[in-house]
Motif scaffolding. Structure first.
Motif, mmCIF file in Angstrom:
data_model
loop_
_atom_site.group_PDB
_atom_site.id
_atom_site.type_symbol
_atom_site.label_atom_id
_atom_site.label_comp_id
_atom_site.label_asym_id
_atom_site.label_seq_id
_atom_site.Cartn_x
_atom_site.Cartn_y
_atom_site.Cartn_z
ATOM 1 N N LEU A 476 0.850 -1.189 0.000
ATOM 2 C CA LEU A 476 0.000 0.000 0.000
ATOM 3 C C LEU A 476 0.881 1.232 0.000
ATOM 4 C CD1 LEU A 476 -2.757 1.518 0.427
ATOM 5 C CD2 LEU A 476 -2.350 1.261 2.887
ATOM 6 N N GLN A 477 0.575 2.184 -0.889
ATOM 7 C CA GLN A 477 1.290 3.459 -0.934
ATOM 8 C C GLN A 477 0.268 4.590 -1.051
ATOM 9 O OE1 GLN A 477 4.078 3.318 -4.182
ATOM 10 N NE2 GLN A 477 5.143 1.524 -3.392
ATOM 11 N N VAL A 478 0.407 5.593 -0.205
ATOM 12 C CA VAL A 478 -0.487 6.752 -0.225
ATOM 13 C C VAL A 478 0.357 8.010 -0.088
ATOM 14 C CG1 VAL A 478 -2.461 7.903 0.826
ATOM 15 C CG2 VAL A 478 -2.312 5.408 0.901
ATOM 16 N N GLN A 479 0.152 8.981 -0.989
ATOM 17 C CA GLN A 479 0.778 10.304 -0.885
ATOM 18 C C GLN A 479 -0.343 11.345 -0.904
ATOM 19 O OE1 GLN A 479 1.912 8.446 -3.934
ATOM 20 N NE2 GLN A 479 3.200 7.256 -2.576
ATOM 21 N N SER A 480 -0.368 12.221 0.084
ATOM 22 C CA SER A 480 -1.453 13.199 0.158
ATOM 23 C C SER A 480 -0.934 14.550 0.625
ATOM 24 C CB SER A 480 -2.553 12.717 1.115
ATOM 25 O OG SER A 480 -2.058 12.599 2.439
ATOM 26 N N THR A 481 -1.599 15.616 0.126
ATOM 27 C CA THR A 481 -1.364 16.976 0.603
ATOM 28 C C THR A 481 -2.700 17.548 1.057
ATOM 29 O OG1 THR A 481 -1.683 17.932 -1.604
ATOM 30 C CG2 THR A 481 0.562 17.306 -0.973
ATOM 31 N N MET A 482 -2.674 18.365 2.100
ATOM 32 C CA MET A 482 -3.903 18.902 2.689
ATOM 33 C C MET A 482 -3.790 20.406 2.896
ATOM 34 S SD MET A 482 -4.536 15.838 5.451
ATOM 35 C CE MET A 482 -2.769 15.597 5.690
ATOM 36 N N GLU A 483 -4.877 21.107 2.575
ATOM 37 C CA GLU A 483 -4.964 22.547 2.796
ATOM 38 C C GLU A 483 -6.306 22.845 3.452
ATOM 39 O OE1 GLU A 483 -4.523 24.569 -0.876
ATOM 40 O OE2 GLU A 483 -2.693 23.518 -1.471
ATOM 41 N N THR A 484 -6.300 23.736 4.428
ATOM 42 C CA THR A 484 -7.523 24.121 5.117
ATOM 43 C C THR A 484 -8.117 25.357 4.457
ATOM 44 O OG1 THR A 484 -6.672 23.267 7.215
ATOM 45 C CG2 THR A 484 -8.536 24.792 7.330
ATOM 46 N N ASP A 485 -9.455 25.322 4.157
ATOM 47 C CA ASP A 485 -10.099 26.481 3.568
ATOM 48 C C ASP A 485 -10.789 27.284 4.677
ATOM 49 O OD1 ASP A 485 -13.366 26.290 3.090
ATOM 50 O OD2 ASP A 485 -12.411 24.367 3.510
ATOM 51 N N PRO A 486 -11.223 28.527 4.420
ATOM 52 C CA PRO A 486 -11.755 29.394 5.480
ATOM 53 C C PRO A 486 -12.965 28.840 6.213
ATOM 54 C CG PRO A 486 -11.219 30.691 3.533
ATOM 55 C CD PRO A 486 -11.065 29.266 3.144
ATOM 56 N N SER A 487 -13.738 27.972 5.581
ATOM 57 C CA SER A 487 -14.942 27.444 6.227
ATOM 58 C C SER A 487 -14.634 26.332 7.205
ATOM 59 C CB SER A 487 -15.904 26.913 5.165
ATOM 60 O OG SER A 487 -15.382 25.733 4.575
ATOM 61 N N GLY A 488 -13.382 25.898 7.264
ATOM 62 C CA GLY A 488 -13.031 24.783 8.137
ATOM 63 C C GLY A 488 -12.921 23.470 7.409
ATOM 64 N N GLY A 489 -13.251 23.444 6.134
ATOM 65 C CA GLY A 489 -13.082 22.243 5.333
ATOM 66 C C GLY A 489 -11.633 22.003 5.000
ATOM 67 N N VAL A 490 -11.324 20.818 4.534
ATOM 68 C CA VAL A 490 -9.961 20.447 4.195
ATOM 69 C C VAL A 490 -9.930 19.939 2.755
ATOM 70 C CG1 VAL A 490 -8.019 18.937 4.731
ATOM 71 C CG2 VAL A 490 -9.419 19.851 6.588
ATOM 72 N N LEU A 491 -9.081 20.557 1.941
ATOM 73 C CA LEU A 491 -8.882 20.110 0.570
ATOM 74 C C LEU A 491 -7.709 19.133 0.546
ATOM 75 C CD1 LEU A 491 -9.508 20.285 -2.475
ATOM 76 C CD2 LEU A 491 -7.842 22.163 -2.578
ATOM 77 N N GLU A 492 -7.976 17.892 0.112
ATOM 78 C CA GLU A 492 -6.959 16.854 0.086
ATOM 79 C C GLU A 492 -6.704 16.408 -1.356
ATOM 80 O OE1 GLU A 492 -8.085 13.636 2.592
ATOM 81 O OE2 GLU A 492 -8.605 14.900 4.306
ATOM 82 N N ARG A 493 -5.434 16.352 -1.719
ATOM 83 C CA ARG A 493 -5.027 15.797 -3.014
ATOM 84 C C ARG A 493 -4.236 14.522 -2.737
ATOM 85 N NH1 ARG A 493 -4.110 21.372 -3.420
ATOM 86 N NH2 ARG A 493 -5.360 22.413 -5.025
ATOM 87 N N THR A 494 -4.631 13.434 -3.394
ATOM 88 C CA THR A 494 -4.097 12.129 -2.999
ATOM 89 C C THR A 494 -3.795 11.248 -4.200
ATOM 90 O OG1 THR A 494 -5.524 12.250 -1.029
ATOM 91 C CG2 THR A 494 -4.497 10.136 -1.505
ATOM 92 N N ARG A 495 -2.738 10.461 -4.049
ATOM 93 C CA ARG A 495 -2.417 9.386 -4.993
ATOM 94 C C ARG A 495 -2.325 8.088 -4.196
ATOM 95 N NH1 ARG A 495 2.576 10.729 -8.787
ATOM 96 N NH2 ARG A 495 1.737 8.849 -9.785
#
Length: 579
Positions: A476-495
């Motif tokens: 199993l391999q997972v690479q992810s980046t996360m950014e928090t938006d002003p509403s408190g949500g989290v934007l995740e980009r993943t492979r």
């Protein structure tokens, strides 16, 4: 960038106000699929099919399982070549993914998850070969099942699916059916086919199956394991003429251990805060009267809401529709159990965090020509798994590594009308997990490899009666980046890269055969998550499933999905297609 963040904020507010998921390119009545080897290939027609249970699961959290009586079909009675369980479910509206299970008189026969319905009309079906439970479906005079230890109040099916409409409106509408097959199999497979590794040396289903679980169905039959010191058990008495025993373990991981395979190894930084920080190694294991009798590193099943929910719409993650079970041949320990006295069969999870749902089934084969057998224990070599843990952290950034290896050997003999047969069991595991977190916690990389080898051999004197070797590798391999938006949500980009490879070599009466399964998924995409629910996102997933054995059974299926739609779906039963 500022306007982009405002857009996320507006969308998130809409979600919170209307409690309806906004998605892209998802049509009504979306079918979710699991591209695995079907239990009955095209060309095989069941002798008869019966509907067992119909149930709507709305507000069912804390409620007992749905129940239905079962009667053996009169138009196609035992014997059956194959029995297939089919669970068909549709969701009326948006809902979270849920865990579900089906029991037959307290014996678990299916553990599954629902997809994450992101629009009304989502539907799917799960088909599982349950031939190994055949004797539970045979009716005896008085209504008891042939595979139970004693007559009871009839045979009952139970299904549990805890759902809530407090925040989301979706209701799960489920049908449970059985398909009975008789006569020669068209596809050439022998024995029961629940999974390639299950058939092993045992072509005939067990005579008796005893559940290791909660005795009351009030909150489901499963044990809820909270930590590694919690080892629930059932007290069971087995027949004195038992000559073979196999323990089958069901398990699913939840709450703080839902993503156990991605847990870092680091200290807790906030006082009183649960940090999910004990590393990514788990071992399911069993005990008899407190004595360790074997274990498995579980396959890391990714639930439909995990990693990126858009990866699993409409293609299910590996093992999520039919969560794998784990067999332990405990025949070498029969000398401890055939005295007519109750014995404690326990199940546990090493390094567990709250919580795991675990049950087990004890499959027993009895000698109908003897009132009792004689058994003895030989070699018992079971040192504790060697686990090495290393981590370097500074606040939330750092990296850690957990490695483990173990080897166990058990030998025991049983003298019955079949002769004096010795069973030798050998298990070896090699495990490694690496987790790295950078950029203030915004970048995470997970890499895990689990390799296991199982070997079960039967001998009578110098004669080899049979041997099965099972090789499993699950990277199993997972690479992810996360950014928090002003509403408190989290934007995740993943492979993601995930794979299950199983190779089985079987020697039965000097006849050698083999089978190979490679189930692989590659995915990448992004998702905006708010309160654990997807607000917006995209995902591209490619699934490749290949199975081949020496009985000339071949199955190849490749599915590519993007934006909630299947772009292509190609399947072939041709062995030449796999060259």
């Amino acid at each position: 960038m500022h306007s982009f963040s405002n857009l996320f904020f507006i969308i998130s507010l809409l979600i919170l106000q209307t409690r309806i998921c906004i998605i892209v390119a998802i049509e009504d009545k979306l079918e979710h699929i699991d591209p695995t080897l079907p239990p009955a290939l095209p060309g095989q027609t069941p002798k008869c099919s019966i509907l067992i249970l119909q149930q709507d699961f709305a507000n069912t959290i804390g409620a007992p399982p749905a129940m239905a009586n079962y009667t053996e079909p009169t138009d196609c009675p035992y014997p059956w070549t194959r029995v297939v369980l089919e669970l068909s479910v549709s969701a009326s509206d948006v809902q979270k993914s849920r865990i579900a299970a089906i029991w037959l008189s307290g014996v678990e026969i299916l553990r599954t998850t629902t997809p994450l319905p992101m629009s009304p009309g989502t539907f799917w079906r799960v088909q599982k070969d349950i031939t190994r439970y055949t004797n539970l479906l045979r009716q005896l005079p008085g209504g008891a099942a042939a595979g139970t230890a004693a007559a009871g109040d009839g045979v009952k099916f139970y299904m549990m699916l805890e759902n809530s409409n407090e925040r989301l409106p979706g209701v799960y509408m489920a049908n449970v059916s059985l398909h009975f097959y008789r006569g020669e199999l068209v596809d050439g497979r022998r024995g029961y086919t629940a999974r390639p590794t299950v058939k092993g040396l045992y072509r005939q289903p067990a005579d008796i199956i005893l559940p290791v679980s909660q005795s009351c169905a009030g909150n489901g039959f499963w044990f809820r394991i909270q930590n590694e010191t919690h080892i629930p058990f059932s007290s069971l008495t087995i027949p004195r003429n038992t000559y073979r025993a196999v323990l089958e373990i069901f398990a699913s991981h939840h709450e703080h251990d839902e993503f156990w395979y991605a847990n870092p190894l680091r200290p807790s930084y906030s006082s009183g805060e649960f940090s999910n920080s004990n590393g990514g190694f788990r071992q399911l294991y069993a005990t008899i009267d407190g004595k360790f009798v074997g274990g498995h590193v579980p396959f890391p099943v990714i639930y439909p809401g995990g990693i990126n929910p858009y990866f699993w719409s409409p293609v299910a993650a590996i093992g999520s529709f039919d969560i794998p079970t784990y067999d332990l041949d405990v025949t070498p320990f029969l000398a401890m159990m055939i005295d007519g006295q109750p014995h404690e069969i326990g199940v546990g999870v090493r390094d567990a965090l709250p919580h795991w749902l675990v049950t087990a089934n004890l499959h027993l084969w009895v000698d109908v020509w003897s009132d009792s057998v004689v058994a003895g224990m030989g070699e018992y070599f079971a040192p504790e798994v060697r686990v090495n843990k290393n981590g370097e952290w500074r606040n939330v950034e750092g990296q850690s590594e957990v490695s483990a290896d173990g080897l166990v050997r058990f030998t025991g003999w049983v003298a019955s009308s079949k002769g004096n047969v010795t069973t030798r069991v050998r298990q070896k595991i090699t495990f490694k997990s690496q987790v790295a977190v950078q950029n203030g916690g915004g970048v995470k990389q997970v890499e895990m490899t689990n390799k296991a080898r199982g070997d079960v051999g039967l001998t009578m004197g110098h004669q080899i009666l049979g041997r099965v070797q099972m090789f499993v590798e699950a990277p199993l391999q997972v690479q992810s980046t996360m950014e928090t938006d002003p509403s408190g949500g989290v934007l995740e980009r993943t492979r993601l890269f995930h794979q299950l490879e199983e190779v089985v070599n079987l020697n039965e009466n000097q006849v050698v055969s083999s089978s190979t399964l490679i189930d692989r998924q590659d995915a990448e995409g992004s998702a905006l998550m708010h309160d654990g629910m997807p607000v917006w996102g995209s995902g591209t997933t490619k699934s490749s499933y290949k199975y081949r054995d020496d009985a000339n059974v071949c199955y190849l299926r490749t599915v590519s999905a993007e934006g909630g739609e299947v772009k292509f779906d190609i399947s072939s039963p041709s062995c030449s297609a796999m060259e």
